[in-house]
Write a protein that holds these residues in place. Sequence first.
Motif, PDB file in Angstrom:
ATOM      1  N   THR A 138       0.571  -9.559   2.320  1.00  0.00           N
ATOM      2  CA  THR A 138       0.847  -8.486   3.281  1.00  0.00           C
ATOM      3  C   THR A 138       0.254  -7.171   2.805  1.00  0.00           C
ATOM      4  N   ALA A 195      -0.837   1.271   9.166  1.00  0.00           N
ATOM      5  CA  ALA A 195      -1.006   0.471   7.953  1.00  0.00           C
ATOM      6  C   ALA A 195      -0.832   1.341   6.716  1.00  0.00           C
ATOM      7  N   LEU A 229      -2.596  -5.056   4.776  1.00  0.00           N
ATOM      8  CA  LEU A 229      -2.358  -3.671   5.191  1.00  0.00           C
ATOM      9  C   LEU A 229      -3.474  -2.761   4.674  1.00  0.00           C
TER      10      LEU A 229
END
Length: 266
Positions: free
Chosen positions: A204, A186, A208
């Motif tokens: 997103t 990540a 992450l």
Amino acid sequence: MTDTAKAAPQREGIPAATIIIFRNAPEGGPPEVLMTVRSRNMTFAGGMAVFPGGRVDPEDYALGEDIARESGGAMDADEAAHQIAAVRETLEETGLALGLAGDIDAVKAGEARAMLMREGALAPVLEAFGWRLDLAQITPFARWFPKNENIVRVYDTRFYLADLGTGAVDVSIDHAENTRLFWTTAAGALEAAERGEIKLIFPTRRNLERLALFASFAEARAQAEAIPVRTIMPRVEERDGKPMLTILEDAGYPVTAEVLDDVARG
């Protein structure tokens, strides 16, 4: 199309589902997650790096009704449909047979993927291969609904977690919606975005950042199970004279605001 399929719930947003797939890093260290780069021709998030997934189809709702009945009410039909969509989209987009049980190997997964692309539904694939759904393999993680009158296609997306363990499997793009599949931590994805190597939409990026908190899949699952899934609907707030796009403060995310002008949207 069955009567059940016709009765798919009507929503303000387009129902969608995605699985964040973990694997152990080959050389140790933080776990990796699977990401895909969407084709630039796609209406939503074209050219962006996202997690595998897509919209919930009427056939997913039909199968979800069956699962709900079989569970005796333990599984809600709507939630089952989203989990089924996540399983189906993962097989279609990556070739990975997650959330499924039976006699499964790489060759059968490839054959099932090809059949899924022809049929457009998971139920006939399950019947043909003698497989069954094993939704206990996936864990609810988040739900994002970035409702905004300025966004034409608004997705109401449920995020799930799943673990491959060693991750010693092959993945390949579907040659339709995606142009690249890649494994990354990540933190590595966030760093790649800062270098301009990939592009990330607001949900997103926030996910992450949350995933970067975890040293293992077990940690991610534990947090997901400890924090009830609530629908995240980003909103604009004025802070220190700047418009900020903000999210819930208590949903497990370390970063809950970003300057509006810096936000990338689908």
